[in-house]
Design a protein around this motif. Structure first.
Motif, PDB file in Angstrom:
ATOM      1  N   VAL A  16       2.985  88.333 -36.785  1.00  0.00           N
ATOM      2  CA  VAL A  16       1.808  88.203 -35.934  1.00  0.00           C
ATOM      3  C   VAL A  16       2.265  87.869 -34.523  1.00  0.00           C
ATOM      4  O   VAL A  16       3.165  87.077 -34.317  1.00  0.00           O
ATOM      5  N   SER A  17       1.649  88.507 -33.544  1.00  0.00           N
ATOM      6  CA  SER A  17       1.944  88.189 -32.151  1.00  0.00           C
ATOM      7  C   SER A  17       0.626  88.022 -31.407  1.00  0.00           C
ATOM      8  O   SER A  17      -0.437  88.387 -31.894  1.00  0.00           O
ATOM      9  N   ILE A  18       0.710  87.441 -30.247  1.00  0.00           N
ATOM     10  CA  ILE A  18      -0.450  87.272 -29.385  1.00  0.00           C
ATOM     11  C   ILE A  18      -0.311  88.257 -28.242  1.00  0.00           C
ATOM     12  O   ILE A  18       0.706  88.274 -27.553  1.00  0.00           O
ATOM     13  N   GLU A  19      -1.303  89.094 -28.065  1.00  0.00           N
ATOM     14  CA  GLU A  19      -1.293  90.049 -26.961  1.00  0.00           C
ATOM     15  C   GLU A  19      -2.074  89.431 -25.808  1.00  0.00           C
ATOM     16  O   GLU A  19      -3.226  89.056 -25.942  1.00  0.00           O
ATOM     17  N   LEU A  20      -1.419  89.316 -24.685  1.00  0.00           N
ATOM     18  CA  LEU A  20      -2.018  88.739 -23.485  1.00  0.00           C
ATOM     19  C   LEU A  20      -2.173  89.853 -22.460  1.00  0.00           C
ATOM     20  O   LEU A  20      -1.217  90.562 -22.165  1.00  0.00           O
ATOM     21  N   VAL A  21      -3.374  90.042 -21.960  1.00  0.00           N
ATOM     22  CA  VAL A  21      -3.637  91.057 -20.938  1.00  0.00           C
ATOM     23  C   VAL A  21      -4.052  90.329 -19.672  1.00  0.00           C
ATOM     24  O   VAL A  21      -4.996  89.547 -19.681  1.00  0.00           O
ATOM     25  N   MET A  22      -3.322  90.564 -18.606  1.00  0.00           N
ATOM     26  CA  MET A  22      -3.653  89.949 -17.317  1.00  0.00           C
ATOM     27  C   MET A  22      -3.966  91.062 -16.333  1.00  0.00           C
ATOM     28  O   MET A  22      -3.223  92.022 -16.219  1.00  0.00           O
ATOM     29  N   ARG A  23      -5.086  90.908 -15.640  1.00  0.00           N
ATOM     30  CA  ARG A  23      -5.545  91.925 -14.708  1.00  0.00           C
ATOM     31  C   ARG A  23      -5.432  91.407 -13.276  1.00  0.00           C
ATOM     32  O   ARG A  23      -5.826  90.297 -12.969  1.00  0.00           O
ATOM     33  N   ASP A  24      -4.889  92.231 -12.397  1.00  0.00           N
ATOM     34  CA  ASP A  24      -4.809  91.910 -10.977  1.00  0.00           C
ATOM     35  C   ASP A  24      -6.220  92.022 -10.395  1.00  0.00           C
ATOM     36  O   ASP A  24      -6.841  93.083 -10.484  1.00  0.00           O
ATOM     37  N   PRO A  25      -6.754  90.946  -9.804  1.00  0.00           N
ATOM     38  CA  PRO A  25      -8.134  90.998  -9.312  1.00  0.00           C
ATOM     39  C   PRO A  25      -8.327  91.946  -8.128  1.00  0.00           C
ATOM     40  O   PRO A  25      -9.440  92.390  -7.861  1.00  0.00           O
ATOM     41  N   LYS A  37       5.736  84.047 -31.917  1.00  0.00           N
ATOM     42  CA  LYS A  37       5.471  82.646 -32.234  1.00  0.00           C
ATOM     43  C   LYS A  37       6.365  81.690 -31.440  1.00  0.00           C
ATOM     44  O   LYS A  37       5.917  80.639 -31.004  1.00  0.00           O
ATOM     45  N   GLU A  38       7.609  82.061 -31.229  1.00  0.00           N
ATOM     46  CA  GLU A  38       8.547  81.184 -30.531  1.00  0.00           C
ATOM     47  C   GLU A  38       8.193  81.041 -29.046  1.00  0.00           C
ATOM     48  O   GLU A  38       8.501  80.040 -28.423  1.00  0.00           O
ATOM     49  N   VAL A  39       7.562  82.027 -28.455  1.00  0.00           N
ATOM     50  CA  VAL A  39       7.201  82.005 -27.036  1.00  0.00           C
ATOM     51  C   VAL A  39       5.798  81.436 -26.837  1.00  0.00           C
ATOM     52  O   VAL A  39       5.520  80.784 -25.830  1.00  0.00           O
ATOM     53  N   ALA A  40       4.908  81.654 -27.802  1.00  0.00           N
ATOM     54  CA  ALA A  40       3.510  81.256 -27.642  1.00  0.00           C
ATOM     55  C   ALA A  40       3.346  79.748 -27.477  1.00  0.00           C
ATOM     56  O   ALA A  40       2.544  79.294 -26.661  1.00  0.00           O
ATOM     57  N   HIS A  44       1.715  77.978 -24.254  1.00  0.00           N
ATOM     58  CA  HIS A  44       0.514  77.153 -24.392  1.00  0.00           C
ATOM     59  C   HIS A  44       0.705  75.815 -23.684  1.00  0.00           C
ATOM     60  O   HIS A  44      -0.193  75.340 -22.981  1.00  0.00           O
ATOM     61  N   ALA A  45       1.859  75.194 -23.862  1.00  0.00           N
ATOM     62  CA  ALA A  45       2.137  73.908 -23.211  1.00  0.00           C
ATOM     63  C   ALA A  45       2.131  74.055 -21.692  1.00  0.00           C
ATOM     64  O   ALA A  45       1.585  73.208 -20.978  1.00  0.00           O
ATOM     65  N   SER A  46       2.700  75.143 -21.199  1.00  0.00           N
ATOM     66  CA  SER A  46       2.722  75.376 -19.746  1.00  0.00           C
ATOM     67  C   SER A  46       1.318  75.561 -19.193  1.00  0.00           C
ATOM     68  O   SER A  46       0.983  75.048 -18.125  1.00  0.00           O
ATOM     69  N   LEU A  47       0.475  76.308 -19.914  1.00  0.00           N
ATOM     70  CA  LEU A  47      -0.910  76.475 -19.477  1.00  0.00           C
ATOM     71  C   LEU A  47      -1.629  75.133 -19.433  1.00  0.00           C
ATOM     72  O   LEU A  47      -2.414  74.872 -18.509  1.00  0.00           O
ATOM     73  N   GLY A  48      -1.366  74.277 -20.405  1.00  0.00           N
ATOM     74  CA  GLY A  48      -1.971  72.944 -20.433  1.00  0.00           C
ATOM     75  C   GLY A  48      -1.578  72.114 -19.217  1.00  0.00           C
ATOM     76  O   GLY A  48      -2.382  71.316 -18.719  1.00  0.00           O
ATOM     77  N   GLU A  49      -0.365  72.297 -18.735  1.00  0.00           N
ATOM     78  CA  GLU A  49       0.085  71.559 -17.554  1.00  0.00           C
ATOM     79  C   GLU A  49      -0.510  72.150 -16.272  1.00  0.00           C
ATOM     80  O   GLU A  49      -0.812  71.421 -15.322  1.00  0.00           O
ATOM     81  N   LEU A  50      -0.660  73.469 -16.220  1.00  0.00           N
ATOM     82  CA  LEU A  50      -1.125  74.134 -15.005  1.00  0.00           C
ATOM     83  C   LEU A  50      -2.648  74.103 -14.846  1.00  0.00           C
ATOM     84  O   LEU A  50      -3.149  74.073 -13.719  1.00  0.00           O
TER      85      LEU A  50
END
Length: 55
Positions: A16-25, A37-40, A44-50
């Motif tokens: 299982v992986s998480i697909e992240l889509v980011m769009r340039d506004p 799983k190893e990157v997610a 997640h921790a980095s997003l919590g800090e930012l």
């Protein structure tokens, strides 16, 4: 974001992986990233800090 897995494998065994889509506004172009799983977890921790900084 969405969870994705290989459909040909049984769900309990499929990687299982998480697909992240980011769009340039400005341009509207999207980048797609698959997080395993190893990157997610660190991501997640980095997003919590930012996130508090953006408010």
């Amino acid at each position: 974001m969405q969870l994705s897995c290989v459909i040909d494998e049984p769900l309990e065994l499929a990687p299982v992986s998480i697909e992240l889509v980011m769009r340039d506004p400005v341009t509207g172009k999207a980048g797609r990233f698959l997080l395993d799983k190893e990157v997610a977890s660190p991501f997640h921790a980095s997003l919590g800090e930012l996130l508090p900084i953006t408010s």
